[in-house]
Write a protein that holds these residues in place. Structure first.
Motif, mmCIF file in Angstrom:
data_model
loop_
_atom_site.group_PDB
_atom_site.id
_atom_site.type_symbol
_atom_site.label_atom_id
_atom_site.label_comp_id
_atom_site.label_asym_id
_atom_site.label_seq_id
_atom_site.Cartn_x
_atom_site.Cartn_y
_atom_site.Cartn_z
ATOM 1 N N PRO A 50 -11.500 20.071 -24.509
ATOM 2 C CA PRO A 50 -10.951 20.369 -25.525
ATOM 3 C C PRO A 50 -11.146 21.998 -26.080
ATOM 4 O O PRO A 50 -11.749 23.055 -25.351
ATOM 5 N N PRO A 51 -9.704 22.453 -26.895
ATOM 6 C CA PRO A 51 -9.646 23.595 -27.370
ATOM 7 C C PRO A 51 -11.282 24.934 -28.072
ATOM 8 O O PRO A 51 -11.804 23.927 -28.195
ATOM 9 N N VAL A 72 -2.791 24.505 -29.697
ATOM 10 C CA VAL A 72 -3.366 24.081 -30.505
ATOM 11 C C VAL A 72 -2.423 23.597 -31.881
ATOM 12 O O VAL A 72 -1.003 23.690 -31.697
ATOM 13 N N ARG A 73 -2.371 22.871 -31.526
ATOM 14 C CA ARG A 73 -1.694 21.592 -33.229
ATOM 15 C C ARG A 73 -3.084 21.190 -33.961
ATOM 16 O O ARG A 73 -3.824 21.348 -33.973
ATOM 17 N N GLY A 115 -0.299 31.241 -35.684
ATOM 18 C CA GLY A 115 -0.482 32.480 -35.479
ATOM 19 C C GLY A 115 0.225 33.322 -35.265
ATOM 20 O O GLY A 115 1.541 33.045 -34.895
ATOM 21 N N SER A 116 -0.242 34.201 -34.957
ATOM 22 C CA SER A 116 1.445 35.488 -34.114
ATOM 23 C C SER A 116 1.462 34.662 -32.753
ATOM 24 O O SER A 116 2.185 34.885 -32.267
ATOM 25 N N THR A 117 -0.086 33.847 -31.862
ATOM 26 C CA THR A 117 0.500 33.125 -30.618
ATOM 27 C C THR A 117 0.367 31.574 -31.206
ATOM 28 O O THR A 117 0.343 31.620 -31.635
ATOM 29 N N PRO A 118 1.130 31.181 -30.255
ATOM 30 C CA PRO A 118 0.623 29.091 -30.123
ATOM 31 C C PRO A 118 -0.967 28.920 -30.056
ATOM 32 O O PRO A 118 -1.830 27.968 -30.379
ATOM 33 N N GLU A 119 -1.647 30.143 -29.773
ATOM 34 C CA GLU A 119 -3.242 29.839 -29.367
ATOM 35 C C GLU A 119 -3.972 30.132 -30.546
ATOM 36 O O GLU A 119 -4.775 29.759 -31.083
ATOM 37 N N VAL A 141 -8.934 20.440 -34.781
ATOM 38 C CA VAL A 141 -7.659 20.673 -34.088
ATOM 39 C C VAL A 141 -7.413 20.092 -32.610
ATOM 40 O O VAL A 141 -8.340 19.411 -32.086
ATOM 41 N N SER A 142 -6.836 20.310 -32.386
ATOM 42 C CA SER A 142 -5.839 19.150 -31.031
ATOM 43 C C SER A 142 -5.704 19.686 -30.068
ATOM 44 O O SER A 142 -4.422 21.058 -30.241
ATOM 45 N N ASP A 143 -5.184 19.694 -28.484
ATOM 46 C CA ASP A 143 -5.312 20.631 -27.545
ATOM 47 C C ASP A 143 -3.597 19.379 -26.849
ATOM 48 O O ASP A 143 -3.209 17.798 -28.264
ATOM 49 N N SER A 144 -2.402 19.753 -26.325
ATOM 50 C CA SER A 144 -1.181 18.803 -26.050
ATOM 51 C C SER A 144 -1.370 17.187 -25.377
ATOM 52 O O SER A 144 -1.312 16.415 -25.119
ATOM 53 N N ALA A 145 -2.880 17.974 -24.624
ATOM 54 C CA ALA A 145 -3.634 16.781 -23.867
ATOM 55 C C ALA A 145 -4.880 15.382 -24.965
ATOM 56 O O ALA A 145 -4.915 14.569 -24.130
#
Length: 380
Positions: A50-51, A72-73, A115-119, A141-145
């Motif tokens: 997980p993130p 993250v999403r 924010g300023s980056t996808p992270e 939050v969640s990641d692409s997986a």
């Protein structure tokens, strides 16, 4: 006849056994021809991690930035902000554990987005938050997986005008009548809200003190008393600098008292850090020691792993300069000979090069908490 019959019977039995064994082998060979070849490739699972939160904090009066170790999403509905009174006890996860906790009105979330980056996740609030006041951000939050990560993050209201301070004097060998304390000098006027003093390093400390909102002027001295006696006259001087009493209270400097979390400085070998907030960058730091690389063979001469790691932490942050490739006790300010009146001091001009030569021990009775330091040097 009896013997001959027995021999004939054995021969028949052996022949029968041989035929059965041959039939078994044929069956096995036939079946094996139908079995697929084994899979050679090793099973490799997908992303199961997980993130994780890397950094977080307020970056504006109504903005909080959280940075993760991967993209993250977010679901804005899974985020919330709550306030709590400054000075209340915190649990390890950042949640209050004090039974007298009283929540303050929380600022509703206006938006949650990239924010300023996808992270990075930027949380924007509907109203500004109070500088230096403690808050809690919760979210999911969640990641692409599809791996989920929930978090509870304590943070402090954004200070738009932080004062610039240096650690100026250390009373490390306190007594019953002159307890441990330290002095800060204001190089640049501003607000103290959220500025944080660590006895130790931010990730490895014995005491943490978060300053309340208070406007200070350039040239002021601030005393933080580390071992208050719970006296009613031990008052934080947010306005009038003469109202505080108690041991070593100053009538010419601004007194603050570590009443919620009293503690002490390490007598001869320690680290002190001043940060812009409890989770923010280092504003100033000092490491002091009586040890040398020859006096202590353990832990690179620092004597303990904790002391070594604290020094390494401020060096890695570039808040303390060293001479070699890795920290050594000789890089620290010297502390041999300190007493309750022989303090570790900067120069009277509060020169700051983030290194040991900035510091010296003053002679007996040279303590000067609340006023300019003496440039006289203690000679054993």
């Amino acid at each position: 006849m009896a013997v001959s019959g027995a021999i004939d019977t054995l021969r028949v039995t052996k022949a029968t056994r041989d035929r059965r064994n041959l039939a078994f082998v044929l069956v096995v060979l036939t079946l094996s021809s139908c079995i697929p070849d084994p899979v050679i490739e090793i099973f490799e699972p997908g992303d199961l991690k997980p993130p994780a939160v890397v950094t977080w904090g307020a970056i504006g009066p109504a903005e909080i930035l959280v940075v993760f170790d991967e993209s993250v999403r977010v679901d804005p509905g899974a985020f919330a902000v709550a306030g709590r009174l400054a000075g209340q006890a915190d649990g390890e996860a950042g949640l209050p554990v004090d039974s007298e906790y009283i929540p303050v009105p929380a600022a509703a979330i206006l938006s949650v987005g990239e924010g300023s980056t996808p992270e990075a996740v930027l949380v924007v609030l509907e109203v500004d938050q109070d500088a230096g006041l403690a808050y809690v951000l919760t979210g999911l939050v969640s990641d692409s997986a599809g791996n989920l990560s929930s978090f509870v993050l304590p943070y402090w209201g954004f200070n738009a005008d932080p004062a610039r301070l240096v650690i100026n004097e250390l009373l490390t060998e306190g007594s019953s009548t002159r307890p441990d304390a330290l002095e800060l000098f204001v190089h640049q006027a501003g607000n103290l809200a959220g500025l944080t003093l660590f006895i130790g390093s931010p990730g490895l400390y014995d005491l943490r003190y978060v300053f309340p909102a208070c406007t200070v002027a350039q040239g002021e001295f601030i005393i933080l008393h580390l071992k208050p006696q719970a006296l009613p006259e031990e008052l934080d001087e947010l306005d009038d600098i003469t109202v505080s009493g108690g041991l070593d209270a100053s009538s010419v400097a601004r007194d603050f008292w570590a009443s919620d979390e009293p503690g002490s400085l390490s007598g001869k070998n320690g680290v002190v850090v001043l940060s812009v907030s409890p989770t923010g960058g280092i504003m100033d730091a000092v490491a002091y020691s009586e040890r040398t690389s020859e006096s202590d063979t353990k832990y690179d001469g620092f004597g303990t792993a904790v002391f070594r790691d604290r020094v390494a932490g401020i060096v890695a942050y570039e808040a303390w300069a060293i001479q070699g490739l890795k920290p050594a006790p000789e890089d620290c300010a010297r502390s041999t000979g300190t007493t309750s009146t022989r303090t570790i001091c900067r120069s009277s001009q509060s020169v700051d090069s983030d290194s040991g030569p900035d510091w010296h021990i003053v002679p007996t009775k040279g303590i000067s908490l609340g006023t300019a330091n003496s440039d006289a040097v203690y000679v054993p």
